[in-house]
Enzyme design. Structure first.
Site, short mmCIF file in Angstrom:
data_model
loop_
_atom_site.label_atom_id
_atom_site.label_comp_id
_atom_site.label_asym_id
_atom_site.label_seq_id
_atom_site.Cartn_x
_atom_site.Cartn_y
_atom_site.Cartn_z
N TYR A 1 -94.30 -25.92 20.19
CA TYR A 1 -93.01 -26.28 19.59
C TYR A 1 -92.43 -27.52 20.29
CZ TYR A 1 -93.95 -21.62 17.92
OH TYR A 1 -94.59 -20.53 17.37
N TYR B 1 -82.51 -24.72 21.21
CA TYR B 1 -82.48 -23.33 21.71
C TYR B 1 -81.94 -23.22 23.13
CZ TYR B 1 -86.38 -23.14 18.29
OH TYR B 1 -87.19 -23.26 17.21
N GLU C 1 -101.42 -13.07 16.13
CA GLU C 1 -101.13 -14.46 15.74
C GLU C 1 -100.39 -15.17 16.88
OE1 GLU C 1 -98.52 -13.62 12.49
OE2 GLU C 1 -100.13 -13.26 11.07
N PRO C 2 -101.03 -15.37 18.02
CA PRO C 2 -100.32 -16.01 19.12
C PRO C 2 -100.19 -17.52 18.91
CG PRO C 2 -102.61 -15.64 19.72
CD PRO C 2 -102.44 -15.08 18.33
N GLY C 3 -99.05 -18.05 19.24
CA GLY C 3 -98.85 -19.50 19.18
C GLY C 3 -98.42 -19.99 20.55
N ARG C 4 -97.18 -19.68 20.89
CA ARG C 4 -96.60 -20.16 22.14
C ARG C 4 -97.43 -19.79 23.36
NH1 ARG C 4 -91.18 -21.00 22.86
NH2 ARG C 4 -90.78 -19.72 21.01
N ARG D 1 -86.51 -28.68 21.72
CA ARG D 1 -86.19 -27.32 22.17
C ARG D 1 -84.92 -27.19 22.99
NH1 ARG D 1 -88.76 -23.12 22.80
NH2 ARG D 1 -88.64 -23.22 25.06
N CYS E 1 -78.14 -40.75 20.31
CA CYS E 1 -76.68 -40.72 20.20
C CYS E 1 -76.18 -39.36 19.73
CB CYS E 1 -76.24 -41.82 19.26
SG CYS E 1 -76.75 -43.42 19.88
C1 PLP Z 1 -94.27 -18.44 14.52
C2 PLP Z 1 -95.12 -17.32 14.12
C3 PLP Z 1 -96.08 -16.80 15.00
C4 PLP Z 1 -96.26 -17.31 16.40
O1 PLP Z 1 -95.21 -17.00 17.23
P1 PLP Z 1 -95.35 -17.31 18.81
O2 PLP Z 1 -94.06 -16.85 19.36
O3 PLP Z 1 -95.53 -18.76 18.94
O4 PLP Z 1 -96.51 -16.54 19.31
C5 PLP Z 1 -96.90 -15.79 14.54
N1 PLP Z 1 -96.77 -15.28 13.29
C6 PLP Z 1 -95.85 -15.74 12.42
C7 PLP Z 1 -95.76 -15.15 11.07
C8 PLP Z 1 -94.99 -16.77 12.81
O5 PLP Z 1 -94.08 -17.21 11.95
#
Ligand code: PLP
Length: 426
Positions: A373, A316, A271-274, A312, A344
């Site tokens: 993000y 973070y 499940e890649p996002g970033r 961000r 502000c």
């Molecule tokens: C946020 C999330 C991801 C993706 O994480 P990345 O760091 O963006 O790859 C994958 N699986 C789950 C369940 C998440 O909550």
């Protein structure tokens, strides 16, 4: 960087976009999204593993981004009913949608059941029983994985760690076997396997390997009891280089997965996002003004993008590269400057003590690696409208979301009639 056109992204001069669309403006590179998705997949196919990619759409959920990733063969990892609807709207096959998240409402679970999505990642015994009740009552079947918290510290920022004892996510490691047994008997539940996701921006393969080793043990233990485990969802979290981090290549993640889970005859998914989205986007901004400080303190550069656009850094303490767009600024002498937005809040700092050339009001900059993000976390705090968005591919560019108009900021506000009574008792 081009001597005439300044900073380019996927071959398009960013000055052209900033000047035509105005700033702040997000830019998404479709070519970068495609290239990264292909590289990620290749790391697995080179090891003989056909992995399912479920893009974690919370990183960047624009319909155009989702369409590109659908074309690249990605499914979606969703964390709300809204994301589920958004993924379907983008044409993603429900069979390739995974629903994760620690608090799914009955309505959201019903939507997932009715859309017959590929997998629901269950995060607690309570949720499992609730899902079974909902499925049975509607004569539908939920394909389920148990999201296990393997008690692994991913070594990442506290606010993006999800797999330690005490993090709110997942089913406790020790409770997983009991729950798996229960799930295998519950009506309306088709238990398929296990899922884990230990955090985000993970910069070494070690915690991945540790987590998947534990999951592999669990798979073997469950199978030795005669239970069926066909699938493991390895989550997301692969980190990227924002500054000088030694981010692991996809091959390192693929290696960690293949070495631990590769021999178990499982369907594997990630499940890649970033990793896919971050370097595929940037945020354009213009300098509003400069504010000189006394000797020894960095001057302030005040820009028209702020923490309401890119949260961000304030959330973070994240670091994003900043590059002026104009060619003459590329090689100019630099001095430490602090880049801030107009919001502000003292935390509205995009970059502190950053070496930048002398900038003038009207100069334009790009804030790099903000494709994940970034725009998704924007708010309208300080009544600042959501920024415009542009997509680029093969030298073409187009506005994919126009700048929010100001009226829409208050058009849904309702002022009660009775306020006219100015406090008179009824
Ligand atoms: C946020 C999330 C991801 C993706 O994480 P990345 O760091 O963006 O790859 C994958 N699986 C789950 C369940 C998440 O909550």
């Amino acid at each position: 960087m081009d001597g005439q056109d300044g900073l380019l992204f996927e071959g398009v001069p960013l000055q052209t976009i900033a000047s035509a669309v105005g700033t702040p403006c997000w830019v998404t590179g479709a070519g970068t999204l495609r290239r990264r998705t292909r590289n990620l997949r290749k790391a697995f196919t080179e090891r003989g593993v056909d992995i399912a990619l479920h893009y974690a759409m919370k990183a960047n959920d624009h319909q155009a981004t989702l369409s590109v990733l659908r074309q690249e063969g990605c499914g979606a990892d969703v964390v709300s009913g809204g994301e589920l609807r958004r993924a379907i709207q983008a044409g993603i096959d429900p069979a390739h949608i995974v629903f994760s998240g620690v608090g799914k409402t009955d309505a959201e679970l019903m939507l997932a059941l009715q859309e017959e999505i590929g997998q629901i990642n269950v995060e607690s015994v309570e949720e499992l029983r609730r899902l079974s009740r909902l499925a049975r009552a509607s004569s539908l079947t939920a394909r389920v994985a148990l999201r296990v918290n393997p008690h692994i510290d991913a070594g990442t920022h506290d606010k993006i760690s999800t797999g330690r004892l005490g993090d709110k996510f997942g089913i406790d490691w020790d409770d997983a076997p009991t729950l798996y047994r229960e799930a295998s008997k519950l009506p309306g539940i088709e238990i398929r396997g296990l899922a884990t996701h230990i955090g985000s921006q993970i910069l070494t393969p070690t915690p991945f390997k540790a987590a998947y080793t534990r999951i592999a043990e669990l798979v073997s233990g469950l199978r030795s009891e005669g239970l069926t485990v066909t699938m493991v969802d390895c989550g997301g979290g692969l980190g990227v280089r924002y500054r000088d981090e030694l981010a692991p290549p996809p091959a390192a993640l693929a290696g960690a997965i293949v070495e631990t889970l590769g021999g178990l005859d499982l369907q594997l998914a990630i499940e890649p996002g970033r990793w896919i989205a971050a370097p595929a986007g940037l945020l354009l901004a213009s300098i509003i003004d400069l504010k000189a400080q006394r000797e020894g303190v960095s001057d302030f550069v005040i820009v028209d993008a702020a923490m309401n656009d890119l949260a961000r850094p304030s959330l973070y303490d994240s670091w994003h590269g900043i590059i002026p767009l104009a060619p003459d600024l590329a090689y100019a002498e630099t001095a430490p400057q602090t880049v801030v937005g107009p919001v502000c809040e003292s935390s509205d700092v995009l970059a502190k003590d950053r070496l930048l050339p002398a900038l003038r009001p009207g100069d334009q900059i790009a804030v790099l690696d903000t494709g994940a993000y970034g725009s998704v976390m924007s708010s309208t705090y300080n009544s600042r409208p959501l920024a415009a968005q542009v997509m680029i591919e093969n030298g073409k560019w187009q506005i994919i979301r126009k700048r929010q108009n100001l009226e829409s900021l208050w058009s849904d506000d309702v002022v009660p009639d009775w306020l006219d009574g100015a406090g008179t008792a009824t």
